[in-house]
Scaffold this motif. Sequence first.
Motif, mmCIF file in Angstrom:
data_model
loop_
_atom_site.group_PDB
_atom_site.id
_atom_site.type_symbol
_atom_site.label_atom_id
_atom_site.label_comp_id
_atom_site.label_asym_id
_atom_site.label_seq_id
_atom_site.Cartn_x
_atom_site.Cartn_y
_atom_site.Cartn_z
ATOM 1 N N LEU A 53 0.847 -1.124 -0.048
ATOM 2 C CA LEU A 53 0.119 -0.268 -0.060
ATOM 3 C C LEU A 53 0.763 1.024 0.136
ATOM 4 O O LEU A 53 0.202 2.282 -0.105
ATOM 5 N N GLU A 54 2.097 0.991 0.148
ATOM 6 C CA GLU A 54 3.087 2.329 0.188
ATOM 7 C C GLU A 54 2.755 3.293 -0.701
ATOM 8 O O GLU A 54 2.727 4.466 -0.783
ATOM 9 N N ARG A 72 -1.756 16.139 7.486
ATOM 10 C CA ARG A 72 -0.608 15.801 8.506
ATOM 11 C C ARG A 72 -1.355 14.575 9.325
ATOM 12 O O ARG A 72 -0.533 13.602 9.597
ATOM 13 N N PHE A 73 -2.628 14.729 9.583
ATOM 14 C CA PHE A 73 -3.327 13.637 10.349
ATOM 15 C C PHE A 73 -3.188 12.186 9.448
ATOM 16 O O PHE A 73 -3.050 11.144 10.084
ATOM 17 N N LEU A 74 -3.400 12.502 8.322
ATOM 18 C CA LEU A 74 -3.360 11.084 7.404
ATOM 19 C C LEU A 74 -1.988 10.615 7.234
ATOM 20 O O LEU A 74 -1.804 9.498 7.156
ATOM 21 N N HIS A 78 -1.065 6.765 8.291
ATOM 22 C CA HIS A 78 -0.358 5.750 7.631
ATOM 23 C C HIS A 78 0.936 5.524 7.721
ATOM 24 O O HIS A 78 1.303 4.219 7.439
ATOM 25 N N ARG A 79 1.903 6.103 8.749
ATOM 26 C CA ARG A 79 3.082 5.870 9.168
ATOM 27 C C ARG A 79 2.771 4.951 10.191
ATOM 28 O O ARG A 79 3.651 3.998 10.645
ATOM 29 N N ALA A 84 -2.033 -1.317 13.173
ATOM 30 C CA ALA A 84 -3.580 -1.472 13.264
ATOM 31 C C ALA A 84 -3.754 -2.591 12.503
ATOM 32 O O ALA A 84 -4.715 -3.364 12.866
ATOM 33 N N PHE A 85 -2.911 -3.144 11.607
ATOM 34 C CA PHE A 85 -3.281 -4.298 10.826
ATOM 35 C C PHE A 85 -2.893 -5.557 11.546
ATOM 36 O O PHE A 85 -3.446 -6.421 11.724
ATOM 37 N N VAL A 86 -1.811 -5.095 12.455
ATOM 38 C CA VAL A 86 -1.493 -6.460 13.385
ATOM 39 C C VAL A 86 -2.658 -6.580 14.312
ATOM 40 O O VAL A 86 -2.781 -7.870 14.619
ATOM 41 N N SER A 87 -2.897 -5.370 14.848
ATOM 42 C CA SER A 87 -4.122 -5.654 15.962
ATOM 43 C C SER A 87 -5.410 -6.416 15.415
ATOM 44 O O SER A 87 -6.139 -7.238 16.110
ATOM 45 N N ALA A 88 -5.693 -5.939 14.380
ATOM 46 C CA ALA A 88 -6.992 -6.372 13.536
ATOM 47 C C ALA A 88 -6.928 -7.806 13.659
ATOM 48 O O ALA A 88 -7.608 -8.713 13.930
#
Length: 446
Positions: A53-54, A72-74, A78-79, A84-88
Amino acid sequence: MEQEQSLPVIEEIRSFLSSFGISQAQIFNQWTVIQIGILLFAMFTARVITAKLESPVNKWLSKIKNQRGLLRFLIILHRRIFWAFVSAQLWLAYVVLRSVTWPSHSYLLSILASLTITWFIISVVSRLVRNRFISRIIATIAWLVAALYILGILPRVREILDSAALNLGKMRISALSIIESVVLLTLLVWFATMASQFLGNVIARNEDISPSIKVLLTKILRFGLLALAILISLSMVGIDFTALAVFSGALGIGVGLGLQKIVSNFISGIILLIDKSIKPGDVIEIETVSDSTYGWVQHLGARYTSVRTRDGTETLIPNETFIDSPVTNWTHTNKSVRRKLPIGVSYDTDVDKAIELCLDAAANTDRVLKVPKPICIVKGFGDSSVDLELRFWINDPESGVSNVSSNAYLAVWRRFKEHGIEIPFPQRDLHVKSSIPIEVKTNSDP
């Protein structure tokens, strides 16, 4: 001997784990290995997904324009999307294992999933703080508290920290109260800073408030909110404000003896803001110790005023200088400024024609006002020329005054050249007086 010394340590670990309902058999079994394997698989797949996705995400972010806050928030999100993927994946595996087997077989996954999602949220929220030092402090403290709470040992840690205390009269200071006061003070100061910036931006966008009042209100809000944050943090940890009476008295003496200049500049800055004699955007000229400073007021600080000169440099002038010294404010009540250009023409010139050309040159110069109209008068008869003076008005001195004078001079020069009007050089008559006869010899043929 070594085995006998290690037994109390092992028993302590067993006792600690048993407080969570975990036995030694539950740790060293196949389900523990399976859960650790699920963690490693989740990290591997999350790394692969984020790598894929990078490039498309970076292209999508590059298309966002004129929305710096959202961008800035996005970028922050993103970084840190890896966690988030690991936790999901961990939460999904936890739900599946809990539905097909005993809850104890997925206990480690629940802890790991809680820790990863907590770290993701804390890291994203803490990076919204622009100060990197404060951001790291908030992230570290929040992560430690959350991890201790998830592991279920936060109450025990609080008891240990509270037991390390020192009694000073009626005041009891413990390690727990110190940590809580530091954390609370940091959060409240950050909140007060963010609130003052938000309210300052709201005030700055209000066109009904003058610039000086905007600066004054912004400073009052900032200092007031910071003082309120400090008072609330001290009161919530149980500090008696009467104990600060001696300190405040000593501080007053220190201010009177050693901080006279700082206090003088601070009070002078408040006076400047209240009487509106100097405000951001004004064009001023002030005599300083070294030289005369001419420029635009950029910022009114608590101690100094920043003035940007035509050279692009900023001169920081103490506020009390504006109170003690005469200041020429070119834009105090209005921005209309009159310029006077001395011009000399030859005695052989048609003066009426020269005046007409000067007026035409001024009328066709950019930034020169049509009303009041430019005028040109005869100032006198000089040694070498008839002295004229061209006068005109501008209403934007913040754009410079020397440049418009230069343009007017250049326009006059061109019209004089076109009509053959001479700007004379200085003329001097030399008279030689001597009481001794001067002998003159000429060469003649023999």
